[in-house]
Design a protein around this motif. Structure first.
Motif, PDB file in Angstrom:
ATOM      1  N   VAL A 251       0.867  -1.169   0.000  1.00 26.38           N
ATOM      2  CA  VAL A 251       0.000   0.000   0.000  1.00 26.38           C
ATOM      3  C   VAL A 251       0.912   1.229   0.000  1.00 26.38           C
ATOM      4  CG1 VAL A 251      -1.674   1.317   1.353  1.00 26.38           C
ATOM      5  CG2 VAL A 251      -1.857  -1.166   1.205  1.00 26.38           C
ATOM      6  N   ILE A 252       0.653   2.154  -0.896  1.00 22.13           N
ATOM      7  CA  ILE A 252       1.437   3.383  -1.000  1.00 22.13           C
ATOM      8  C   ILE A 252       0.598   4.546  -0.478  1.00 22.13           C
ATOM      9  CG2 ILE A 252       2.685   4.919  -2.589  1.00 22.13           C
ATOM     10  CD1 ILE A 252       3.875   2.108  -2.474  1.00 22.13           C
ATOM     11  N   GLU A 253       1.212   5.392   0.332  1.00 22.46           N
ATOM     12  CA  GLU A 253       0.566   6.595   0.864  1.00 22.46           C
ATOM     13  C   GLU A 253      -0.726   6.282   1.613  1.00 22.46           C
ATOM     14  OE1 GLU A 253       0.176   9.640  -2.074  1.00 22.46           O
ATOM     15  OE2 GLU A 253       2.218   9.379  -2.781  1.00 22.46           O
ATOM     16  N   GLY A 254      -0.617   5.453   2.593  1.00 25.88           N
ATOM     17  CA  GLY A 254      -1.766   5.106   3.422  1.00 25.88           C
ATOM     18  C   GLY A 254      -1.484   3.826   4.186  1.00 25.88           C
ATOM     19  N   ARG A 255      -2.503   3.286   4.808  1.00 28.13           N
ATOM     20  CA  ARG A 255      -2.342   2.023   5.516  1.00 28.13           C
ATOM     21  C   ARG A 255      -3.661   1.280   5.551  1.00 28.13           C
ATOM     22  NH1 ARG A 255      -4.375   1.389  10.659  1.00 28.13           N
ATOM     23  NH2 ARG A 255      -5.100   3.267  11.652  1.00 28.13           N
ATOM     24  N   ILE A 256      -3.563  -0.023   5.639  1.00 29.67           N
ATOM     25  CA  ILE A 256      -4.722  -0.874   5.869  1.00 29.67           C
ATOM     26  C   ILE A 256      -4.384  -1.726   7.074  1.00 29.67           C
ATOM     27  CG2 ILE A 256      -6.275  -2.625   4.950  1.00 29.67           C
ATOM     28  CD1 ILE A 256      -5.374  -1.803   2.145  1.00 29.67           C
ATOM     29  N   ARG A 257      -5.175  -1.672   8.074  1.00 26.28           N
ATOM     30  CA  ARG A 257      -4.983  -2.477   9.279  1.00 26.28           C
ATOM     31  C   ARG A 257      -6.189  -3.394   9.457  1.00 26.28           C
ATOM     32  NH1 ARG A 257       0.009  -1.982  11.724  1.00 26.28           N
ATOM     33  NH2 ARG A 257       0.676   0.163  11.684  1.00 26.28           N
ATOM     34  N   ARG A 258      -6.035  -4.328  10.343  1.00 25.28           N
ATOM     35  CA  ARG A 258      -7.136  -5.217  10.709  1.00 25.28           C
ATOM     36  C   ARG A 258      -7.669  -4.737  12.049  1.00 25.28           C
ATOM     37  NH1 ARG A 258      -7.553 -10.448  13.503  1.00 25.28           N
ATOM     38  NH2 ARG A 258      -9.077 -11.744  12.435  1.00 25.28           N
ATOM     39  N   LYS A 259      -8.969  -4.539  12.122  1.00 26.59           N
ATOM     40  CA  LYS A 259      -9.594  -4.078  13.362  1.00 26.59           C
ATOM     41  C   LYS A 259     -10.646  -5.090  13.771  1.00 26.59           C
ATOM     42  CE  LYS A 259     -11.787  -0.041  15.402  1.00 26.59           C
ATOM     43  NZ  LYS A 259     -12.240   1.326  15.166  1.00 26.59           N
ATOM     44  N   TYR A 260     -10.560  -5.557  14.994  1.00 24.51           N
ATOM     45  CA  TYR A 260     -11.496  -6.548  15.518  1.00 24.51           C
ATOM     46  C   TYR A 260     -12.853  -5.903  15.776  1.00 24.51           C
ATOM     47  CZ  TYR A 260     -13.566 -10.099  18.499  1.00 24.51           C
ATOM     48  OH  TYR A 260     -14.416 -11.030  19.048  1.00 24.51           O
ATOM     49  N   ASP A 261     -13.905  -6.576  15.347  1.00 26.57           N
ATOM     50  CA  ASP A 261     -15.272  -6.120  15.569  1.00 26.57           C
ATOM     51  C   ASP A 261     -15.946  -7.078  16.547  1.00 26.57           C
ATOM     52  OD1 ASP A 261     -17.781  -4.862  15.334  1.00 26.57           O
ATOM     53  OD2 ASP A 261     -18.342  -6.145  13.647  1.00 26.57           O
ATOM     54  N   PRO A 262     -16.183  -6.649  17.784  1.00 19.13           N
ATOM     55  CA  PRO A 262     -16.765  -7.555  18.789  1.00 19.13           C
ATOM     56  C   PRO A 262     -18.191  -8.002  18.456  1.00 19.13           C
ATOM     57  CG  PRO A 262     -16.566  -5.321  19.678  1.00 19.13           C
ATOM     58  CD  PRO A 262     -15.901  -5.326  18.332  1.00 19.13           C
ATOM     59  N   GLU A 263     -18.915  -7.206  17.673  1.00 15.08           N
ATOM     60  CA  GLU A 263     -20.297  -7.573  17.339  1.00 15.08           C
ATOM     61  C   GLU A 263     -20.348  -8.811  16.431  1.00 15.08           C
ATOM     62  OE1 GLU A 263     -24.186  -5.699  15.074  1.00 15.08           O
ATOM     63  OE2 GLU A 263     -22.718  -4.346  15.956  1.00 15.08           O
ATOM     64  N   THR A 264     -19.427  -8.893  15.469  1.00 17.19           N
ATOM     65  CA  THR A 264     -19.417 -10.032  14.547  1.00 17.19           C
ATOM     66  C   THR A 264     -18.381 -11.087  14.926  1.00 17.19           C
ATOM     67  OG1 THR A 264     -17.833  -8.944  13.086  1.00 17.19           O
ATOM     68  CG2 THR A 264     -20.180  -8.597  12.623  1.00 17.19           C
ATOM     69  N   GLY A 265     -17.431 -10.717  15.793  1.00 15.89           N
ATOM     70  CA  GLY A 265     -16.404 -11.671  16.211  1.00 15.89           C
ATOM     71  C   GLY A 265     -15.323 -11.903  15.168  1.00 15.89           C
ATOM     72  N   THR A 266     -15.128 -10.975  14.266  1.00 16.56           N
ATOM     73  CA  THR A 266     -14.105 -11.134  13.238  1.00 16.56           C
ATOM     74  C   THR A 266     -13.371  -9.818  13.019  1.00 16.56           C
ATOM     75  OG1 THR A 266     -13.681 -12.047  11.032  1.00 16.56           O
ATOM     76  CG2 THR A 266     -15.591 -10.600  11.264  1.00 16.56           C
TER      77      THR A 266
END
Length: 89
Positions: A64-79
């Motif tokens: 990814v250039i000029e930005g970021r993608i992270r993983r964020k946990y969602d407690p409502e869906t569990g993923t």
């Protein structure tokens, strides 16, 4: 869960690799393989948990250039889902 063994050709590999806030990396990968069984051609495809390449595989990773993608946990869906937040140092 299906396990394929033998002479396979990797015909498609797509997915992503992201990290969460503590820099733990996760992959979400799909692949398609062709193979012969009993004289007939077959294709198997789906999510990849692990893969072992014995000879060669052409794999291209694009950062990814000029930005970021992270993983964020969602407690409502569990993923985990993508989080397109601002780039931080």
């Amino acid at each position: 869960v299906q396990e394929l063994k033998g002479m396979l050709e990797l015909v498609s590999l797509t997915g992503n690799i992201v990290s969460d806030d503590d820099e733990t990396y996760f992959h979400h990968t799909h692949a398609a393989f062709s193979y012969k069984q009993d004289g007939e051609h077959h294709v198997a495809a789906g999510h990849i948990k692990s893969i072992e390449v014995l000879y060669t595989a052409e794999i291209e990773l694009r950062p990814v250039i000029e930005g970021r993608i992270r993983r964020k946990y969602d407690p409502e869906t569990g993923t985990g889902f993508w989080d397109f937040g601002p780039e931080t140092d």
